[in-house]
Scaffold this active site. Structure first.
Site, PDB file in Angstrom:
ATOM      1  N   ASP A   1       0.863  -1.105   0.095  1.00 28.38           N
ATOM      2  CA  ASP A   1      -0.097   0.044   0.060  1.00 28.38           C
ATOM      3  C   ASP A   1       0.877   1.305  -0.053  1.00 28.38           C
ATOM      4  O   ASP A   1       1.418   1.414   0.834  1.00 28.38           O
ATOM      5  CB  ASP A   1      -0.850  -0.072   1.333  1.00 28.38           C
TER       6      ASP A   1
ATOM      7  N   TYR B   1      -7.814  15.965  -6.678  1.00 25.56           N
ATOM      8  CA  TYR B   1      -7.178  15.071  -7.570  1.00 25.56           C
ATOM      9  C   TYR B   1      -6.254  15.942  -8.334  1.00 25.56           C
ATOM     10  O   TYR B   1      -4.906  15.848  -8.681  1.00 25.56           O
ATOM     11  CB  TYR B   1      -7.927  14.317  -8.276  1.00 25.56           C
TER      12      TYR B   1
HETATM   13  N1  NAP Z   1      -7.871   6.314 -16.354  1.00 22.97           N
HETATM   14  C1  NAP Z   1      -7.858   7.489 -16.697  1.00 22.97           C
HETATM   15  O1  NAP Z   1      -8.745   8.028 -17.344  1.00 22.97           O
HETATM   16  C2  NAP Z   1      -6.593   8.311 -16.318  1.00 22.97           C
HETATM   17  C3  NAP Z   1      -6.492   9.698 -16.421  1.00 22.97           C
HETATM   18  C4  NAP Z   1      -5.610  10.426 -16.101  1.00 22.97           C
HETATM   19  C5  NAP Z   1      -4.636   9.874 -15.378  1.00 22.97           C
HETATM   20  N2  NAP Z   1      -4.613   8.440 -14.969  1.00 22.97           N
HETATM   21  C6  NAP Z   1      -3.708   8.097 -13.969  1.00 22.97           C
HETATM   22  O2  NAP Z   1      -3.311   6.765 -14.486  1.00 22.97           O
HETATM   23  C7  NAP Z   1      -2.566   6.111 -13.448  1.00 22.97           C
HETATM   24  C8  NAP Z   1      -3.150   4.687 -13.764  1.00 22.97           C
HETATM   25  O3  NAP Z   1      -4.546   4.568 -13.657  1.00 22.97           O
HETATM   26  P1  NAP Z   1      -5.551   3.444 -14.546  1.00 22.97           P
HETATM   27  O4  NAP Z   1      -6.276   4.247 -15.415  1.00 22.97           O
HETATM   28  O5  NAP Z   1      -4.723   2.337 -14.998  1.00 22.97           O
HETATM   29  O6  NAP Z   1      -6.709   3.016 -13.073  1.00 22.97           O
HETATM   30  P2  NAP Z   1      -6.535   1.532 -12.287  1.00 22.97           P
HETATM   31  O7  NAP Z   1      -6.716   0.470 -13.419  1.00 22.97           O
HETATM   32  O8  NAP Z   1      -7.501   1.741 -11.556  1.00 22.97           O
HETATM   33  O9  NAP Z   1      -5.334   1.496 -11.740  1.00 22.97           O
HETATM   34  C9  NAP Z   1      -4.930   2.001 -10.443  1.00 22.97           C
HETATM   35  C10 NAP Z   1      -4.016   1.220  -9.984  1.00 22.97           C
HETATM   36  O10 NAP Z   1      -3.452   2.007  -8.666  1.00 22.97           O
HETATM   37  C11 NAP Z   1      -3.281   1.029  -7.717  1.00 22.97           C
HETATM   38  N3  NAP Z   1      -3.513   1.740  -6.324  1.00 22.97           N
HETATM   39  C12 NAP Z   1      -4.487   2.544  -5.942  1.00 22.97           C
HETATM   40  N4  NAP Z   1      -4.161   2.855  -4.730  1.00 22.97           N
HETATM   41  C13 NAP Z   1      -3.153   2.195  -4.334  1.00 22.97           C
HETATM   42  C14 NAP Z   1      -2.502   2.204  -3.148  1.00 22.97           C
HETATM   43  N5  NAP Z   1      -2.630   2.833  -1.891  1.00 22.97           N
HETATM   44  N6  NAP Z   1      -1.064   1.515  -3.067  1.00 22.97           N
HETATM   45  C15 NAP Z   1      -0.609   0.597  -4.322  1.00 22.97           C
HETATM   46  N7  NAP Z   1      -1.250   0.803  -5.182  1.00 22.97           N
HETATM   47  C16 NAP Z   1      -2.756   1.333  -5.337  1.00 22.97           C
HETATM   48  C17 NAP Z   1      -4.537   0.060  -7.981  1.00 22.97           C
HETATM   49  O11 NAP Z   1      -4.249  -1.464  -7.402  1.00 22.97           O
HETATM   50  P3  NAP Z   1      -5.175  -1.926  -6.037  1.00 22.97           P
HETATM   51  O12 NAP Z   1      -6.543  -1.232  -6.036  1.00 22.97           O
HETATM   52  O13 NAP Z   1      -4.939  -3.315  -6.011  1.00 22.97           O
HETATM   53  O14 NAP Z   1      -4.011  -1.049  -4.813  1.00 22.97           O
HETATM   54  C18 NAP Z   1      -4.620   0.079  -9.319  1.00 22.97           C
HETATM   55  O15 NAP Z   1      -3.662  -1.052  -9.918  1.00 22.97           O
HETATM   56  C19 NAP Z   1      -3.287   6.533 -12.142  1.00 22.97           C
HETATM   57  O16 NAP Z   1      -2.264   7.484 -11.606  1.00 22.97           O
HETATM   58  C20 NAP Z   1      -4.432   7.624 -12.626  1.00 22.97           C
HETATM   59  O17 NAP Z   1      -4.474   8.642 -11.574  1.00 22.97           O
HETATM   60  C21 NAP Z   1      -5.696   7.609 -15.257  1.00 22.97           C
END
Ligand code: NAP
Length: 265
Positions: free
Chosen positions: A66, A156
């Site tokens: 975490d 955020y």
């Molecule tokens: N999807 C979008 O539209 C978007 C847009 C702009 C930026 N982003 C950024 O891109 C990145 C990846 O997001 P994604 O879109 O791939 O979404 P996602 O599939 O929800 O991935 C988020 C990941 O973060 C992990 N996570 C969350 N809290 C955590 C913690 N406290 N410790 C360790 N791991 C943690 C989650 O795993 P667990 O739940 O198992 O911990 C999950 O694998 C993020 O930084 C997000 O802010 C995404």
């Protein structure tokens, strides 16, 4: 350009990926492994991480953590180095968004988003300065919401905007050892984060058929905001991340991969 035993560029051979069990982080892990690299994937839930490790035996390793916990993330980069037999790359994909308008921002969501999206990457980047091999690369996921917030994204957006400056400071500090730090800022990408239904303050989740219909509407609406007319796919972000990990003369840069959304007023 330096190439290692796997044939990959420095920064892409032995890489720790937070959030590596899903979405963009998983796509990065798959791309690196396909290119012959080795990865350690981190998240809170062991299940998805073990699935990645089982899919790529000897190349992918589960390292549950975490990253929002100061004690749990202590020494994480060193643990990854020990598991992988060295570390030349670090990717921070772990992230969390909770859309809440002013007047409804709860304290846990405020602290939690600042911790995962700003404090954790600062602390892990600090570790990476000490642990990464010379010439190594770090890449952090910010967001177009760092540049153009929504009324519901104050926390955020603030965290992701702060991260852009943290990464520049890491780039300046790491430069003497050839360690690079860069950012990728996505538009809206089709991942679990985007597939969470945005509810109005106090609203209960609707029953399944209505939930599915509203989610579909939400996805179509979000896709339509991009001049390219659709949501991004995780692999399209992974391409940019992998490029920056190995880009030997790029540091302190932000690469926006957003279907053109920032072009719109
Ligand atoms: N999807 C979008 O539209 C978007 C847009 C702009 C930026 N982003 C950024 O891109 C990145 C990846 O997001 P994604 O879109 O791939 O979404 P996602 O599939 O929800 O991935 C988020 C990941 O973060 C992990 N996570 C969350 N809290 C955590 C913690 N406290 N410790 C360790 N791991 C943690 C989650 O795993 P667990 O739940 O198992 O911990 C999950 O694998 C993020 O930084 C997000 O802010 C995404």
């Amino acid at each position: 350009m330096s190439a290692g035993p796997s044939g990959g560029k420095t920064g892409t051979r032995k890489v720790l990926i937070t959030g590596g069990g899903s979405g963009i982080g998983l796509a990065v892990a798959e791309a690196l492994v396909r290119a012959g690299g080795r990865v350690a994937v981190t998240g809170r839930r062991p299940g998805p991480l073990e699935q990645v490790a089982a899919s790529f035996p000897g190349q992918a390793f589960a390292l549950p953590c975490d990253v929002a916990s100061a004690s749990a993330r202590e020494g994480l980069l060193a643990r990854a180095r020990d598991v992988l037999g060295g570390l030349d790359g670090f990717v921070h994909c772990a992230g969390w968004v909770r859309h809440q308008p002013f007047g409804h921002i709860d304290e846990d969501a405020l602290r939690g988003q600042l911790e995962v999206n700003l404090v954790a990457p600062l602390r892990l980047g600090e570790q990476a300065l000490d642990v990464l091999e010379p010439g190594g690369g770090m890449v952090f996921l910010s967001s177009t919401l760092a540049h153009r917030p929504l009324p519901t994204s104050a926390v955020y957006s603030a965290a992701k905007a702060g991260l852009l400056q943290v990464v520049k400071a890491l780039a300046l500090t790491g430069a003497a050892r050839g360690i690079r730090a860069n950012t990728v800022s996505p538009g809206v990408v089709d991942t679990a984060m985007t597939r969470e239904l945005r509810l109005r303050p106090g609203e209960e989740p609707p029953p399944p058929p209505e939930h599915a219909a509203r989610l579909q509407e939400q996805l179509e609406f979000l896709g339509s905001l991009h001049p390219l007319g659709r949501l991004g796919q995780p692999g399209e972000l992974a391409e940019a991340v992998v490029h920056l990990l190995g880009a030997s003369w790029t540091t302190g840069a932000e690469v926006v991969v957003d279907g053109g959304i920032l072009l719109r007023e």
